[in-house]
Design a protein around this motif. Structure first.
Motif: not given
Length: 175
Positions: A13-29, A146-153
């Motif tokens: 669940p933590s990984d899934r939440k982090q993926v969601h957060t990365s996607f949201r942060d990418f879209a916002r950026a 990558e380096d502990g951070v989920w990134k859009l590929d």
């Protein structure tokens, strides 16, 4: 064994939440045209993929573009059709990614209508379904840790787009 299974289930669940957060942060950026923040959330493999797509859009011969997977061809065709001004710039793949985001790669209102759902994590890779304007789509975004951070590929995402396009073509009897 039960302790290991409980530990694996607790991490998911933590990984899934982090993926969601990365996607949201990418879209916002991208919507805010923050190139540094947006490219920080792209995988290392995304930059050479972006460079290849740009080159194919500019100079790719018919045979070269035809040999690409359907998702990659779609990206090349979209770049050729729209010919956004940010494509004219030169630089490293990362610099070009920053410039594309800062130049308005995507419409902020459109991005606000895209959500990520049904995230599946397998080790350091994840995929999630894209929900557009509240409607499910067949498209899946790919992520790598990558380096502990989920990134859009971008390569994984384009591979997913290829599968959707191929399936749609087969279902309609087309190519």
């Amino acid at each position: 064994i039960a302790l290991l299974a409980a530990s694996a289930n607790a991490a998911a669940p933590s990984d899934r939440k982090q993926v969601h957060t990365s996607f949201r942060d990418f879209a916002r950026a991208v919507a805010a045209r923050d190139g540094a923040a947006g490219t920080a959330l792209l995988s290392k493999a995304s930059f050479p993929e972006w460079q290849r797509a740009r080159e194919a859009a500019f100079t790719g011969e018919r045979e070269t573009v035809a040999a690409l997977s359907p998702g990659r061809r779609l990206l090349v065709f979209a770049l050729r059709h729209h010919r956004p001004p940010f494509l004219e710039r030169t630089g490293t793949p990362r610099e070009l990614g920053v410039h594309a985001i800062e130049s308005g790669l995507a419409d902020g209102d459109s991005l606000a209508r895209v959500e990520l759902a049904d995230v599946v994590v397998r080790g350091d890779r994840a995929v999630g379904s894209l929900i557009v304007a509240g409607l499910p789509s067949s498209f899946r975004a790919g992520f790598v840790r990558e380096d502990g951070v989920w990134k859009l590929d971008l390569p994984m995402t384009l591979d997913s787009a290829s599968r959707v396009i191929t399936h749609a073509a087969e279902a309609s009897g087309g190519t």
